[in-house]
Design a protein around this motif. Structure first.
Motif, PDB file in Angstrom:
ATOM      1  N   GLY A  21       0.777  -1.231   0.000  1.00  0.00           N
ATOM      2  CA  GLY A  21       0.000   0.000   0.000  1.00  0.00           C
ATOM      3  C   GLY A  21       0.804   1.273   0.000  1.00  0.00           C
ATOM      4  N   VAL A  22       2.127   1.180  -0.071  1.00  0.00           N
ATOM      5  CA  VAL A  22       2.967   2.372  -0.104  1.00  0.00           C
ATOM      6  C   VAL A  22       2.879   3.006  -1.485  1.00  0.00           C
ATOM      7  CG1 VAL A  22       5.318   3.270   0.089  1.00  0.00           C
ATOM      8  CG2 VAL A  22       4.535   1.464   1.628  1.00  0.00           C
ATOM      9  N   ILE A  23       2.658   4.319  -1.515  1.00  0.00           N
ATOM     10  CA  ILE A  23       2.564   5.061  -2.765  1.00  0.00           C
ATOM     11  C   ILE A  23       3.922   5.688  -3.075  1.00  0.00           C
ATOM     12  CG2 ILE A  23       1.396   6.909  -4.013  1.00  0.00           C
ATOM     13  CD1 ILE A  23      -0.470   4.660  -3.284  1.00  0.00           C
ATOM     14  N   TYR A  24       4.398   5.485  -4.281  1.00  0.00           N
ATOM     15  CA  TYR A  24       5.653   6.071  -4.734  1.00  0.00           C
ATOM     16  C   TYR A  24       5.326   7.170  -5.741  1.00  0.00           C
ATOM     17  CZ  TYR A  24       7.826   2.070  -2.517  1.00  0.00           C
ATOM     18  OH  TYR A  24       8.236   1.136  -1.597  1.00  0.00           O
ATOM     19  N   ILE A  25       5.846   8.352  -5.472  1.00  0.00           N
ATOM     20  CA  ILE A  25       5.544   9.531  -6.279  1.00  0.00           C
ATOM     21  C   ILE A  25       6.815  10.024  -6.939  1.00  0.00           C
ATOM     22  CG2 ILE A  25       4.615  11.873  -6.248  1.00  0.00           C
ATOM     23  CD1 ILE A  25       3.157  11.049  -3.625  1.00  0.00           C
ATOM     24  N   GLY A  26       6.871   9.910  -8.249  1.00  0.00           N
ATOM     25  CA  GLY A  26       8.020  10.395  -8.990  1.00  0.00           C
ATOM     26  C   GLY A  26       7.764  11.816  -9.454  1.00  0.00           C
ATOM     27  N   TYR A  49       4.729   7.620   0.294  1.00  0.00           N
ATOM     28  CA  TYR A  49       3.676   7.850   1.275  1.00  0.00           C
ATOM     29  C   TYR A  49       3.204   6.509   1.806  1.00  0.00           C
ATOM     30  CZ  TYR A  49      -0.794   9.259   3.353  1.00  0.00           C
ATOM     31  OH  TYR A  49      -1.830   9.465   4.215  1.00  0.00           O
ATOM     32  N   ASP A  50       3.294   6.337   3.151  1.00  0.00           N
ATOM     33  CA  ASP A  50       2.883   5.095   3.793  1.00  0.00           C
ATOM     34  C   ASP A  50       1.732   5.385   4.727  1.00  0.00           C
ATOM     35  OD1 ASP A  50       2.569   2.687   5.010  1.00  0.00           O
ATOM     36  OD2 ASP A  50       4.616   2.504   5.759  1.00  0.00           O
TER      37      ASP A  50
END
Length: 266
Positions: free
Chosen positions: A136-141, A149-150
């Motif tokens: 569920g961790v979101i990775y934002i490039g 974001y966790d």
């Protein structure tokens, strides 16, 4: 053998939205099929999707989400949308060219959060890519580095909100991790105990006694995102940090950070 007798090919570059208006973007930057079967497209004219019940080959129907921010505007149909991903709660994370990230409810009828450099550790509001892992961790490039974001990280007791919009969930700083590019330092400042470097808008320091490398971000107390200039003041024993947005921080030798709200560089 490969059977292509049932294959169908249809080329479309324009559609009709739910209001009967023509939707004809010049560019499509990203696509996603969510768990509900909707196919989303990110375009220069905003965000839109093909309903899961609609056959693309037989219908030119498209839906543009009708949602509003705190200002009563619909940012998802007036901005260039660059990226999209779906999280573990079936919420959609929407990346924009200059307004950061919006989080859309699973029903696509409400903006539940809006993250920018003002209320998160994202180094830039220009979003290039988005991804969600199995936990569920979101990775934002972004144009200035990668932020994570966790949502499972709990806030500390002394956490305070950094925004004034009570209607939208802004998260908290402990939920964010930042991954800058720490190569090619453009500026170096020396203190008696540390060497500070500004590397493409990111700040790091090397402890001269322990050789420990430390990264300084919003999560560690900085008030800005992109560092423009640094200089060490021998008189006050502080590192002066100037940000791209005009903010100024003072970083003391003991690691404490003080913002200079009365100083703004234009």
């Amino acid at each position: 053998p490969f059977d292509d007798t049932d294959d169908r090919f249809v080329h479309r570059d324009s559609w009709v939205n739910q209001d009967g208006q023509t939707f004809k973007p010049n560019n499509i930057y990203n696509m996603l099929q969510d768990t509900q079967g909707r196919v989303w497209i990110c375009t220069d004219l905003g965000l839109a999707y093909f309903p899961g019940s609609t056959s693309f080959t037989e219908s030119n129907e498209i839906i543009q989400p009708t949602v509003f921010d705190g200002n009563g505007e619909n940012p998802l149909t007036t901005q260039l949308i660059s990226a999209i991903c779906e999280d573990s709660h079936e919420q959609l994370w929407i990346g924009t060219e200059g307004l950061g990230v919006y989080v859309l409810s699973s029903n696509a009828d409400e903006i539940v959060a809006h993250y920018t450099t003002e209320n998160s550790s994202m180094p830039s509001n220009s979003i290039l890519s988005l991804a969600c892992d199995a936990s569920g961790v979101i990775y934002i490039g972004s144009s200035e580095g990668i932020a994570c974001y966790d949502n499972q990280t709990l806030p500390s007791e002394d956490n305070t909100r950094r925004d004034n919009d009570e209607e939208l969930d802004m998260g908290h700083m402990q939920q964010w991790r930042l991954h800058y590019s720490y190569r090619s330092p453009a500026e170096i400042a020396l203190s008696p105990n540390r060497v500070y470097a500004n590397s493409k808008g990111a700040l790091l320091s090397l402890d001269l006694k322990t050789d420990e490398l430390e990264y300084w971000t919003k999560s560690s107390g900085l008030t800005g995102s992109i560092v423009q200039h640094i200089a060490y003041d021998e008189a006050t024993k502080q590192l002066i940090i100037g940000y791209q947005d005009g903010r100024v921080d003072l970083l003391a030798d003991d690691g404490s950070i003080r913002q200079m709200p009365d100083i703004s560089l234009s």
